[in-house]
Design a protein around this motif. Structure first.
Motif, PDB file in Angstrom:
ATOM      1  N   ASN A   1      25.218  49.356  44.124  1.00 10.53           N
ATOM      2  CA  ASN A   1      24.060  50.245  44.009  1.00 10.53           C
ATOM      3  C   ASN A   1      23.519  50.300  42.580  1.00 10.53           C
ATOM      4  N   MET A   2      24.368  50.657  41.632  1.00 12.64           N
ATOM      5  CA  MET A   2      23.908  50.788  40.250  1.00 12.64           C
ATOM      6  C   MET A   2      23.625  49.429  39.614  1.00 12.64           C
ATOM      7  N   THR A   3      24.362  48.407  39.983  1.00 18.28           N
ATOM      8  CA  THR A   3      24.075  47.092  39.411  1.00 18.28           C
ATOM      9  C   THR A   3      22.694  46.614  39.856  1.00 18.28           C
ATOM     10  N   SER A   4      22.312  46.920  41.089  1.00 20.08           N
ATOM     11  CA  SER A   4      20.977  46.544  41.585  1.00 20.08           C
ATOM     12  C   SER A   4      19.883  47.295  40.840  1.00 20.08           C
ATOM     13  N   VAL A   5      20.069  48.603  40.667  1.00 19.20           N
ATOM     14  CA  VAL A   5      19.067  49.413  39.968  1.00 19.20           C
ATOM     15  C   VAL A   5      18.997  49.003  38.505  1.00 19.20           C
ATOM     16  N   ALA A   6      20.140  48.886  37.848  1.00 14.84           N
ATOM     17  CA  ALA A   6      20.162  48.575  36.416  1.00 14.84           C
ATOM     18  C   ALA A   6      19.556  47.207  36.126  1.00 14.84           C
ATOM     19  N   ALA A   7      19.655  46.286  37.056  1.00 15.93           N
ATOM     20  CA  ALA A   7      19.086  44.951  36.856  1.00 15.93           C
ATOM     21  C   ALA A   7      17.576  45.001  36.671  1.00 15.93           C
ATOM     22  N   THR A   8      16.936  46.052  37.183  1.00 20.85           N
ATOM     23  CA  THR A   8      15.478  46.175  37.083  1.00 20.85           C
ATOM     24  C   THR A   8      15.031  46.884  35.806  1.00 20.85           C
ATOM     25  N   LEU A   9      15.981  47.392  35.021  1.00 17.99           N
ATOM     26  CA  LEU A   9      15.643  48.202  33.849  1.00 17.99           C
ATOM     27  C   LEU A   9      15.545  47.374  32.579  1.00 17.99           C
ATOM     28  N   SER A  10      14.515  47.663  31.794  1.00 16.09           N
ATOM     29  CA  SER A  10      14.399  47.047  30.464  1.00 16.09           C
ATOM     30  C   SER A  10      15.279  47.829  29.495  1.00 16.09           C
ATOM     31  N   ASP A  11      15.446  47.299  28.297  1.00 20.80           N
ATOM     32  CA  ASP A  11      16.201  48.028  27.272  1.00 20.80           C
ATOM     33  C   ASP A  11      15.529  49.362  26.956  1.00 20.80           C
ATOM     34  N   ASP A  12      14.198  49.381  26.905  1.00 21.66           N
ATOM     35  CA  ASP A  12      13.468  50.639  26.673  1.00 21.66           C
ATOM     36  C   ASP A  12      13.697  51.621  27.821  1.00 21.66           C
ATOM     37  N   ASP A  13      13.679  51.123  29.060  1.00 17.13           N
ATOM     38  CA  ASP A  13      13.936  51.994  30.218  1.00 17.13           C
ATOM     39  C   ASP A  13      15.305  52.658  30.085  1.00 17.13           C
ATOM     40  N   ILE A  14      16.291  51.874  29.695  1.00 15.30           N
ATOM     41  CA  ILE A  14      17.662  52.397  29.565  1.00 15.30           C
ATOM     42  C   ILE A  14      17.714  53.456  28.464  1.00 15.30           C
TER      43      ILE A  14
ATOM     44  N   GLU B   1      23.969  49.830  30.605  1.00 17.46           N
ATOM     45  CA  GLU B   1      24.068  48.455  30.092  1.00 17.46           C
ATOM     46  C   GLU B   1      25.205  47.700  30.767  1.00 17.46           C
ATOM     47  N   ASP B   2      26.331  48.371  30.981  1.00 20.79           N
ATOM     48  CA  ASP B   2      27.472  47.720  31.651  1.00 20.79           C
ATOM     49  C   ASP B   2      27.149  47.379  33.099  1.00 20.79           C
ATOM     50  N   PHE B   3      26.443  48.265  33.799  1.00 21.46           N
ATOM     51  CA  PHE B   3      26.024  47.948  35.171  1.00 21.46           C
ATOM     52  C   PHE B   3      25.051  46.759  35.161  1.00 21.46           C
ATOM     53  N   LYS B   4      24.092  46.785  34.238  1.00 18.74           N
ATOM     54  CA  LYS B   4      23.097  45.716  34.168  1.00 18.74           C
ATOM     55  C   LYS B   4      23.759  44.365  33.888  1.00 18.74           C
ATOM     56  N   ALA B   5      24.729  44.350  32.971  1.00 21.08           N
ATOM     57  CA  ALA B   5      25.419  43.105  32.606  1.00 21.08           C
ATOM     58  C   ALA B   5      26.562  42.767  33.570  1.00 21.08           C
ATOM     59  N   LYS B   6      26.763  43.616  34.565  1.00 21.17           N
ATOM     60  CA  LYS B   6      27.833  43.442  35.563  1.00 21.17           C
ATOM     61  C   LYS B   6      29.220  43.477  34.938  1.00 21.17           C
TER      62      LYS B   6
ATOM     63  N   PRO C   1      23.862  60.770  25.497  1.00 17.76           N
ATOM     64  CA  PRO C   1      22.963  59.631  25.725  1.00 17.76           C
ATOM     65  C   PRO C   1      23.645  58.292  25.423  1.00 17.76           C
ATOM     66  N   GLN C   2      24.544  58.270  24.453  1.00 22.86           N
ATOM     67  CA  GLN C   2      25.254  57.029  24.112  1.00 22.86           C
ATOM     68  C   GLN C   2      26.115  56.565  25.287  1.00 22.86           C
ATOM     69  N   TYR C   3      26.756  57.513  25.962  1.00 17.84           N
ATOM     70  CA  TYR C   3      27.609  57.164  27.102  1.00 17.84           C
ATOM     71  C   TYR C   3      26.748  56.673  28.271  1.00 17.84           C
TER      72      TYR C   3
END
Length: 190
Positions: free
Chosen positions: A166-179, A153-158, A145-147
């Motif tokens: 693809n993953m940067t778009s999806v991760a941008a929609t996720l909250s910290d709780d979602d992640i 988080e890396d995709f979200k922060a680009k 889970p840590q990985y």
């Protein structure tokens, strides 16, 4: 029909040689074991499990490290001197290994919440049901889970962008709780 079988056997020989536990390929893979564990079964949550990963995903990631599309202080230098054949052989070696289950302690409520997030953002469309992956889409089921959390988080922060968006778009929609929830859900899939 017999000639066709012979021709197919000759054409498939190089592919099968990569997938076998060839001593030369194993020797090339041995440096990987320091971080990714014996036969690609990482014992450190900071490093992904490579065992059972698709050969194509491993190949593409190594190529991206080599060509600078993905950067890591350890992996980039490791990939720098690999040839195309080396990367393909390593991909096939790890694809042929059996992943070992990790011991991830999960909060049941977070796992269920992660399943719902996964369905909402359509993760199984690319990663397939059970998150087993396909082609250049990684198998993420059973990763630590840590990985998983760090990658999302890396995709979200680009900080990680070698995914054609693809993953940067999806991760941008996720909250910290979602992640966190997704990380626990995916880690508990085998």
């Amino acid at each position: 029909m017999r000639n066709l079988s012979f021709v197919l056997a000759i054409l498939m020989a190089p592919v099968l040689a990569y997938a076998q536990d060839d001593p030369g390929v194993r020797k090339k893979a041995e440096p990987c074991f320091a971080c990714h564990g014996p036969n690609g079964n990482s014992q450190n949550p900071a490093y992904p499990i490579l065992a059972g990963q698709s050969w194509r995903y491993v190949y593409i990631e190594l190529k991206d490290f080599k060509e600078g599309r993905r950067n890591d202080p350890v992996m980039s230098p490791m990939a720098a001197d690999l040839s195309r054949d080396d990367m393909m052989a390593l991909g096939n070696f790890f694809a042929a290994q059996k992943p070992v289950s990790i011991n991830a302690k999960a909060d049941g409520a977070r796992v269920e919440a992660g399943r719902k997030v996964s369905d909402a953002v359509l993760c199984p469309m690319c990663h397939l049901g059970g998150f087993v992956g396909q082609n250049e889409i990684p198998r993420v089921a059973g990763q630590y889970p840590q990985y998983i959390k760090k990658q999302l988080e890396d995709f979200k922060a680009k900080r990680r962008t070698n995914d054609a968006g693809n993953m940067t778009s999806v991760a941008a929609t996720l909250s910290d709780d979602d992640i966190e929830n997704l990380s626990q859900y995916i880690a508990n899939l085998n």
